[in-house]
Design a protein around this motif. Sequence first.
Motif, mmCIF file in Angstrom:
data_model
loop_
_atom_site.group_PDB
_atom_site.id
_atom_site.type_symbol
_atom_site.label_atom_id
_atom_site.label_comp_id
_atom_site.label_asym_id
_atom_site.label_seq_id
_atom_site.Cartn_x
_atom_site.Cartn_y
_atom_site.Cartn_z
ATOM 1 N N GLY A 1 -4.511 -7.890 -17.708
ATOM 2 C CA GLY A 1 -4.324 -6.317 -17.852
ATOM 3 C C GLY A 1 -4.019 -5.909 -16.493
ATOM 4 O O GLY A 1 -4.230 -4.677 -16.227
ATOM 5 N N GLY A 2 -3.631 -6.722 -15.500
ATOM 6 C CA GLY A 2 -3.483 -6.182 -14.236
ATOM 7 C C GLY A 2 -4.478 -6.279 -13.308
ATOM 8 O O GLY A 2 -4.476 -5.754 -12.124
ATOM 9 N N TYR B 1 -6.866 0.007 -24.541
ATOM 10 C CA TYR B 1 -6.604 0.672 -23.443
ATOM 11 C C TYR B 1 -6.671 2.160 -23.554
ATOM 12 O O TYR B 1 -5.332 2.765 -24.175
ATOM 13 C CB TYR B 1 -5.566 0.266 -22.680
ATOM 14 C CG TYR B 1 -5.988 -1.024 -21.916
ATOM 15 C CD1 TYR B 1 -6.265 -1.268 -20.412
ATOM 16 C CD2 TYR B 1 -5.986 -2.273 -22.471
ATOM 17 C CE1 TYR B 1 -6.770 -2.331 -19.824
ATOM 18 C CE2 TYR B 1 -6.173 -3.406 -21.949
ATOM 19 C CZ TYR B 1 -6.716 -3.557 -20.604
ATOM 20 O OH TYR B 1 -6.939 -4.778 -19.921
ATOM 21 N N PRO C 1 -4.768 2.627 -17.766
ATOM 22 C CA PRO C 1 -4.905 1.367 -16.932
ATOM 23 C C PRO C 1 -6.201 0.962 -16.421
ATOM 24 O O PRO C 1 -6.287 -0.023 -16.031
ATOM 25 C CB PRO C 1 -3.715 1.539 -15.823
ATOM 26 C CG PRO C 1 -2.631 2.605 -16.414
ATOM 27 C CD PRO C 1 -3.482 3.537 -17.178
ATOM 28 N N TYR D 1 0.256 -3.737 -18.037
ATOM 29 C CA TYR D 1 -0.073 -2.997 -16.711
ATOM 30 C C TYR D 1 1.473 -2.914 -15.839
ATOM 31 O O TYR D 1 1.228 -1.864 -14.995
ATOM 32 C CB TYR D 1 -1.141 -3.717 -15.994
ATOM 33 C CG TYR D 1 -0.380 -5.171 -15.318
ATOM 34 C CD1 TYR D 1 0.375 -5.125 -14.037
ATOM 35 C CD2 TYR D 1 -0.320 -6.396 -16.020
ATOM 36 C CE1 TYR D 1 0.768 -6.363 -13.756
ATOM 37 C CE2 TYR D 1 -0.176 -7.383 -15.452
ATOM 38 C CZ TYR D 1 0.564 -7.369 -14.184
ATOM 39 O OH TYR D 1 1.008 -8.742 -13.749
#
Length: 351
Positions: A205-206, A305, A308, A339
Motif C-alpha cells: 500500500g505504499g 482504503y 491512501p 498507491y
Amino acid sequence: MKIIYGISLPEFRTLQPPPQHPGRTAFALIMSLICLALIVPGAGVVMEQVAQGQSPPAAALASIGLGLALGGFGYLLDRRSLRRWRARREQDLLASYGRVHCRDSRTLEATFESLALSCQCGLVSRPWSELTGFTETPFFLIPLTRRESFPIPKSAFASEGEVTEFRRLILDKLHNDRPFNACPIEFAHTRADLWRAKWLHVRKGGGWRRVLKIGFVMVAFLYAILVMIAGARIGQAPAWLMPLALGAFVFFLTRTMRPRQHYYGPLRIYFSEEGFHVVDPASQSRRHWSELAGYLEDRHMYLLYLNPRLYRIVPKRALGHRLGDFARLVHTALPPFDYRRGFPVANAASI
C-alpha cells in the motif's frame, strides 16, 4: 421532531481537539541536553579530584553552576512560554466561538424526508440518503452527512428520554436507508490483526516509503553516534557531544514511533452490493463502494482504503462462511489499491 438549541462556550470547548504545545518537547529536550553536557563532565572532574584528595578546579565548578543556572532559566522560560501559549489559545478559541453563526438560536428539524437546520442565516436541508454516520460525545449527539456535521448539544433535550429518542431516530435512518438486511459480521480486532494490516500496507500500500524515510534517518543518526564514540575514544571529539547526539536520537524516536491508541472493542459490519456499514458502541459509519479508493488482500484480511492514509481492516477469520460473498463483492466493486495513483485525501466532516 424539532429541536431548538444554542451552543454555549463550555460546550464549544468540548468540540476542540486536545491542546498540544508545539515545540515544547523539543525545547525541553534541547535545554536538558545542554545542561547535562555542562553538568556531567564537570561533576565527573570534581568527583575525580575529590577522590584524589585535591581541590576541585574552578572551571569544573563553573561548568556545573552554569548548567544549573541554565536549567533554572530554561524552566522559567518554559513556564512563561506556556502561559503565553495558553493565553493565545484562549483568544483563538474565543475568536472561533465568535465566528460561529447563530450560536444562540438554531432549529433542527427531522422530517420523514430530511434533516434540516435553520437559523437567521438560512436553511440547510439534507435528505436522509446523505446521512453517512453518527457519533456521540459526553456533551453532543452528532449526525454526519456527506457534506457537514450537525452537532446537537444534549442540553437541548428536556430529558434523557428525548436524547434516547433522537439517537434512535438517527440510527433507524442509518439502518432503514440502506439495503444491508443480511446478518451482520461481529468481531473485535486483535493486536495481530493490526500488525498484519500494517505489514500489508507497507508491502503493497505504499507504506514502505515512510519506513524508508525513517530508516534512512535512523541509519544516519546511528552512524553519527558511532563516529562520535570513536572520536571521543581517541580524543578527536569532545565527550559532551555524546549525550547531545543520543538525546536528539531519542527525541526523533519519540516523535516518529509514538504508539497510537487503537480500538479493540466489538465491531459490527453489514455489507451489500451498495456498500458497507460499520457500527461500534460510540459511532456508526456508512460507505458506498464508489467512495472507496480500492482494496488490498492477503491470506489473513482485507484492507478497504478510504484514502491512501486511511483503511478499514476486515479480518477474514471474522467473515466465516460469508467470505466468498464478501470477496465477490469487493472484487467486483473495487479495484486493487494502487498507491502510485493520485487520490484526493478527504477531510473528516468538520464539527
